[in-house]
Every structure is written in structure tokens, then in C-alpha cells.
Design a protein around this motif. Structure first.
Motif, PDB file in Angstrom:
ATOM      1  N   ILE A 143     -54.657 -22.608 -28.397  1.00  0.00           N
ATOM      2  CA  ILE A 143     -53.897 -22.202 -29.586  1.00  0.00           C
ATOM      3  C   ILE A 143     -54.839 -21.706 -30.676  1.00  0.00           C
ATOM      4  CG2 ILE A 143     -52.412 -23.037 -31.463  1.00  0.00           C
ATOM      5  CD1 ILE A 143     -51.186 -24.995 -29.373  1.00  0.00           C
ATOM      6  N   LEU A 144     -55.932 -22.425 -30.891  1.00  0.00           N
ATOM      7  CA  LEU A 144     -56.880 -22.024 -31.934  1.00  0.00           C
ATOM      8  C   LEU A 144     -57.540 -20.681 -31.620  1.00  0.00           C
ATOM      9  CD1 LEU A 144     -58.525 -25.476 -32.724  1.00  0.00           C
ATOM     10  CD2 LEU A 144     -56.842 -24.223 -34.097  1.00  0.00           C
ATOM     11  N   VAL A 145     -57.908 -20.455 -30.356  1.00  0.00           N
ATOM     12  CA  VAL A 145     -58.478 -19.156 -29.982  1.00  0.00           C
ATOM     13  C   VAL A 145     -57.424 -18.071 -30.161  1.00  0.00           C
ATOM     14  CG1 VAL A 145     -59.429 -17.763 -28.100  1.00  0.00           C
ATOM     15  CG2 VAL A 145     -60.206 -20.115 -28.425  1.00  0.00           C
ATOM     16  N   GLY A 146     -56.178 -18.357 -29.766  1.00  0.00           N
ATOM     17  CA  GLY A 146     -55.100 -17.391 -29.971  1.00  0.00           C
ATOM     18  C   GLY A 146     -54.916 -17.055 -31.438  1.00  0.00           C
ATOM     19  N   TYR A 147     -55.023 -18.053 -32.303  1.00  0.00           N
ATOM     20  CA  TYR A 147     -54.927 -17.810 -33.737  1.00  0.00           C
ATOM     21  C   TYR A 147     -56.074 -16.900 -34.208  1.00  0.00           C
ATOM     22  CZ  TYR A 147     -55.169 -18.456 -38.744  1.00  0.00           C
ATOM     23  OH  TYR A 147     -55.250 -18.226 -40.089  1.00  0.00           O
ATOM     24  N   LEU A 148     -57.277 -17.147 -33.691  1.00  0.00           N
ATOM     25  CA  LEU A 148     -58.410 -16.299 -34.066  1.00  0.00           C
ATOM     26  C   LEU A 148     -58.206 -14.866 -33.578  1.00  0.00           C
ATOM     27  CD1 LEU A 148     -61.405 -18.713 -33.443  1.00  0.00           C
ATOM     28  CD2 LEU A 148     -60.409 -18.029 -35.633  1.00  0.00           C
ATOM     29  N   VAL A 149     -57.667 -14.692 -32.379  1.00  0.00           N
ATOM     30  CA  VAL A 149     -57.350 -13.352 -31.881  1.00  0.00           C
ATOM     31  C   VAL A 149     -56.352 -12.687 -32.824  1.00  0.00           C
ATOM     32  CG1 VAL A 149     -56.183 -12.089 -30.016  1.00  0.00           C
ATOM     33  CG2 VAL A 149     -57.881 -13.840 -29.463  1.00  0.00           C
ATOM     34  N   TYR A 150     -55.328 -13.436 -33.201  1.00  0.00           N
ATOM     35  CA  TYR A 150     -54.317 -12.938 -34.135  1.00  0.00           C
ATOM     36  C   TYR A 150     -54.970 -12.488 -35.448  1.00  0.00           C
ATOM     37  CZ  TYR A 150     -50.346 -13.100 -37.354  1.00  0.00           C
ATOM     38  OH  TYR A 150     -49.411 -12.799 -38.299  1.00  0.00           O
ATOM     39  N   ARG A 151     -55.823 -13.330 -36.013  1.00  0.00           N
ATOM     40  CA  ARG A 151     -56.465 -13.011 -37.301  1.00  0.00           C
ATOM     41  C   ARG A 151     -57.388 -11.803 -37.210  1.00  0.00           C
ATOM     42  NH1 ARG A 151     -55.439 -15.968 -42.118  1.00  0.00           N
ATOM     43  NH2 ARG A 151     -56.932 -14.434 -42.842  1.00  0.00           N
ATOM     44  N   ILE A 152     -58.132 -11.703 -36.103  1.00  0.00           N
ATOM     45  CA  ILE A 152     -59.034 -10.561 -35.933  1.00  0.00           C
ATOM     46  C   ILE A 152     -58.228  -9.272 -35.891  1.00  0.00           C
ATOM     47  CG2 ILE A 152     -60.572  -9.417 -34.273  1.00  0.00           C
ATOM     48  CD1 ILE A 152     -61.651 -12.262 -33.605  1.00  0.00           C
ATOM     49  N   ILE A 153     -57.133  -9.277 -35.142  1.00  0.00           N
ATOM     50  CA  ILE A 153     -56.305  -8.072 -35.044  1.00  0.00           C
ATOM     51  C   ILE A 153     -55.663  -7.756 -36.389  1.00  0.00           C
ATOM     52  CG2 ILE A 153     -54.248  -7.061 -33.961  1.00  0.00           C
ATOM     53  CD1 ILE A 153     -55.040  -8.645 -31.417  1.00  0.00           C
ATOM     54  N   MET A 154     -55.204  -8.772 -37.113  1.00  0.00           N
ATOM     55  CA  MET A 154     -54.622  -8.532 -38.440  1.00  0.00           C
ATOM     56  C   MET A 154     -55.667  -7.977 -39.395  1.00  0.00           C
ATOM     57  SD  MET A 154     -51.386  -8.951 -38.661  1.00  0.00           S
ATOM     58  CE  MET A 154     -51.144  -9.038 -40.419  1.00  0.00           C
ATOM     59  N   ASP A 155     -56.889  -8.507 -39.333  1.00  0.00           N
ATOM     60  CA  ASP A 155     -57.942  -8.017 -40.225  1.00  0.00           C
ATOM     61  C   ASP A 155     -58.343  -6.588 -39.889  1.00  0.00           C
ATOM     62  OD1 ASP A 155     -57.973 -10.400 -41.596  1.00  0.00           O
ATOM     63  OD2 ASP A 155     -59.756 -11.185 -40.586  1.00  0.00           O
ATOM     64  N   ARG A 156     -58.399  -6.259 -38.617  1.00  0.00           N
ATOM     65  CA  ARG A 156     -58.842  -4.927 -38.188  1.00  0.00           C
ATOM     66  C   ARG A 156     -57.738  -3.883 -38.281  1.00  0.00           C
ATOM     67  NH1 ARG A 156     -64.291  -4.026 -37.114  1.00  0.00           N
ATOM     68  NH2 ARG A 156     -65.174  -6.070 -36.830  1.00  0.00           N
ATOM     69  N   CYS A 157     -56.519  -4.255 -37.873  1.00  0.00           N
ATOM     70  CA  CYS A 157     -55.438  -3.263 -37.761  1.00  0.00           C
ATOM     71  C   CYS A 157     -54.373  -3.400 -38.836  1.00  0.00           C
ATOM     72  CB  CYS A 157     -54.761  -3.378 -36.388  1.00  0.00           C
ATOM     73  SG  CYS A 157     -55.890  -3.144 -35.018  1.00  0.00           S
ATOM     74  N   ASP A 158     -54.289  -4.574 -39.452  1.00  0.00           N
ATOM     75  CA  ASP A 158     -53.231  -4.873 -40.417  1.00  0.00           C
ATOM     76  C   ASP A 158     -51.852  -4.548 -39.838  1.00  0.00           C
ATOM     77  OD1 ASP A 158     -52.418  -5.918 -42.852  1.00  0.00           O
ATOM     78  OD2 ASP A 158     -52.237  -3.924 -43.754  1.00  0.00           O
ATOM     79  N   ASP A 159     -51.653  -4.989 -38.590  1.00  0.00           N
ATOM     80  CA  ASP A 159     -50.407  -4.714 -37.875  1.00  0.00           C
ATOM     81  C   ASP A 159     -49.917  -6.013 -37.235  1.00  0.00           C
ATOM     82  OD1 ASP A 159     -48.369  -3.917 -36.133  1.00  0.00           O
ATOM     83  OD2 ASP A 159     -49.386  -2.046 -35.599  1.00  0.00           O
ATOM     84  N   GLN A 160     -48.844  -6.556 -37.784  1.00  0.00           N
ATOM     85  CA  GLN A 160     -48.279  -7.816 -37.303  1.00  0.00           C
ATOM     86  C   GLN A 160     -47.891  -7.727 -35.828  1.00  0.00           C
ATOM     87  OE1 GLN A 160     -47.557 -10.676 -39.199  1.00  0.00           O
ATOM     88  NE2 GLN A 160     -46.551 -11.760 -37.545  1.00  0.00           N
ATOM     89  N   ARG A 161     -47.276  -6.642 -35.434  1.00  0.00           N
ATOM     90  CA  ARG A 161     -46.820  -6.498 -34.051  1.00  0.00           C
ATOM     91  C   ARG A 161     -47.991  -6.545 -33.070  1.00  0.00           C
ATOM     92  NH1 ARG A 161     -46.155  -2.105 -30.713  1.00  0.00           N
ATOM     93  NH2 ARG A 161     -44.599  -2.339 -29.094  1.00  0.00           N
ATOM     94  N   LYS A 162     -49.069  -5.817 -33.376  1.00  0.00           N
ATOM     95  CA  LYS A 162     -50.251  -5.840 -32.514  1.00  0.00           C
ATOM     96  C   LYS A 162     -50.887  -7.224 -32.482  1.00  0.00           C
ATOM     97  CE  LYS A 162     -51.524  -0.993 -33.016  1.00  0.00           C
ATOM     98  NZ  LYS A 162     -52.515  -0.051 -33.565  1.00  0.00           N
ATOM     99  N   ALA A 163     -50.901  -7.898 -33.611  1.00  0.00           N
ATOM    100  CA  ALA A 163     -51.488  -9.231 -33.679  1.00  0.00           C
ATOM    101  C   ALA A 163     -50.690 -10.226 -32.838  1.00  0.00           C
ATOM    102  CB  ALA A 163     -51.579  -9.699 -35.128  1.00  0.00           C
ATOM    103  N   VAL A 164     -49.374 -10.139 -32.886  1.00  0.00           N
ATOM    104  CA  VAL A 164     -48.530 -11.020 -32.072  1.00  0.00           C
ATOM    105  C   VAL A 164     -48.734 -10.717 -30.594  1.00  0.00           C
ATOM    106  CG1 VAL A 164     -46.131 -11.578 -31.474  1.00  0.00           C
ATOM    107  CG2 VAL A 164     -46.827 -11.463 -33.870  1.00  0.00           C
ATOM    108  N   ILE A 165     -48.826  -9.440 -30.246  1.00  0.00           N
ATOM    109  CA  ILE A 165     -49.073  -9.061 -28.855  1.00  0.00           C
ATOM    110  C   ILE A 165     -50.438  -9.589 -28.401  1.00  0.00           C
ATOM    111  CG2 ILE A 165     -49.540  -7.095 -27.322  1.00  0.00           C
ATOM    112  CD1 ILE A 165     -47.333  -5.577 -28.878  1.00  0.00           C
ATOM    113  N   GLY A 166     -51.444  -9.483 -29.247  1.00  0.00           N
ATOM    114  CA  GLY A 166     -52.768 -10.011 -28.921  1.00  0.00           C
ATOM    115  C   GLY A 166     -52.730 -11.509 -28.684  1.00  0.00           C
ATOM    116  N   PHE A 167     -52.027 -12.232 -29.557  1.00  0.00           N
ATOM    117  CA  PHE A 167     -51.880 -13.669 -29.367  1.00  0.00           C
ATOM    118  C   PHE A 167     -51.181 -13.953 -28.039  1.00  0.00           C
ATOM    119  CE2 PHE A 167     -49.372 -17.539 -29.594  1.00  0.00           C
ATOM    120  CZ  PHE A 167     -50.340 -18.476 -29.948  1.00  0.00           C
ATOM    121  N   GLY A 168     -50.112 -13.218 -27.761  1.00  0.00           N
ATOM    122  CA  GLY A 168     -49.364 -13.422 -26.519  1.00  0.00           C
ATOM    123  C   GLY A 168     -50.198 -13.116 -25.287  1.00  0.00           C
TER     124      GLY A 168
END
Length: 183
Positions: A133-158
Motif C-alpha cells: 500500500i505504501l509503495v502504491g501511494y508513492l507511485v500515486y504521488r510520483i505520478i501526481m507530481d509529474r503529470c498532475d493527473d488524478q486518473r493516471k495516478a489512480v491507474i498507476g496505483f492500480g
């Protein structure tokens, strides 16, 4: 209001980390992990963690057991797992099947006569699930920081949290690979 938008549910288009999609992915991933974790355990690694914890609880230290070849941080994590086990009353780590002892010396593949208890196996695996879960959260945050796209961040977490390899590494094999990724 000054609060972190990643942990709140603001009225803007950014829904935060704990949005409905993430919660659904978390629920599905945890159901699969615990389902696999209850029915499948590759006992070689989990029994090794049980022997290591039992050894240092008996005063043998982390490196007092032949065959323990891991770095000290993993020993500290096992110490934390031991404390959790004591808190929840997990005092039986496993049992030795004496009928299986001959298989240990004559097999070309790893055969173990020590079978970890379900409680101990799930306790260790839960630490791996939290790491997932923590690694997934970090993946989510990295994608949000780089792309600022919630949908991509959720897909990355998934993609991380529902990846079959990630699930089986912790749930079936009982390996600390995702803790290494987290660190």
C-alpha cells in the motif's frame, strides 16, 4: 484551509488519494492478497522468518542462526513483526512434520518439514501488504507530481497494487521484495 489536498476530499477536480477508485482497488487487492495468503504459502521463506524470530527471542541474536544471510535492516523489521506478534498473542510460529524430515535431505528442490502456522504467516504477510500500500501511494504521488493527473495516478496505483507478481511476492511467497522497493 491549509490542509493537504492529497488526503482530503476537496470540491475541486482533484479528489485526493483516498477517493472511491483507490478504495475499490485497495479492497479488491486486499481480498485477493488475504485469499491467496490463507491458502498458499511457500514455506521456505516464511519458516526462515519464523526461525530467525524464534532465535533472537531466545537470546541467540540476529546472526546466531546458521544460514541467516540478510542485512540488519531486515532483522529490525523482523523484530517489529515479533512485537506485533506478542501484542496479538501469536506465540506458535509453526510446527515440524517429522514424517517430512527425510524429504529435506533427498530432494533437489527446497523441501521443508517446518510448516509455519497460519497466524504467523498472515502476520508476516500483513507487513508486506502494508508495504504494498505504501509503495502504491508513492507511485500515486510520483505520478501526481509529474503529470498532475488524478486518473493516471489512480491507474498507476492500480497497476502496482493489482500486479500479480506483487501480490504473489508477499501473499504466497512471503518475500520482502516490496519492503526493499519501499526503502
Amino acid at each position: 484551509s491549509g490542509s493537504d489536498p492529497m488526503w482530503t476530499f476537496p470540491t475541486t477536480d482533484r479528489r485526493g488519494f483516498l477517493c472511491r477508485d483507490i478504495l475499490m482497488i485497495l479492497a479488491a487487492g486486499l481480498v485477493v492478497r488475504y485469499g491467496v495468503g490463507v491458502f498458499l504459502t511457500y514455506s521456505d521463506d516464511v519458516q526462515s522468518w519464523a526461525l530467525t524470530i524464534a532465535n533472537f527471542e531466545a537470546g541467540g541474536g540476529l546472526y546466531g542462526l546458521a544460514g541467516y544471510n540478510y542485512a540488519p535492516p531486515w532483522g529490525y523489521i523482523l523484530g517489529f513483526v515479533s512485537v506485533i506478534g506478542e501484542f496479538f498473542g501469536v506465540d506458535v510460529f509453526g510446527s515440524r512434520l517429522t514424517d517430512a524430515l527425510p524429504a529435506e535431505q533427498y530432494s533437489d528442490w527446497v523441501a521443508e518439514s517446518l510448516v509455519p502456522s497460519l497466524e504467523f504467516a498472515l502476520m508476516v504477510k500483513t507487513v508486506f501488504f502494508v508495504s504494498d500500500i505504501l509503495v502504491g501511494y508513492l507511485v500515486y504521488r510520483i505520478i501526481m507530481d509529474r503529470c498532475d493527473d488524478q486518473r493516471k495516478a489512480v491507474i498507476g496505483f492500480g497497476l502496482w497494487f493489482l500486479c500479480p507478481f506483487v501480490i504473489t511476492a508477499g501473499a504466497a511467497q512471503g518475500m520482502f521484495d516490496t519492503i526493499s522497493v519501499l526503502l
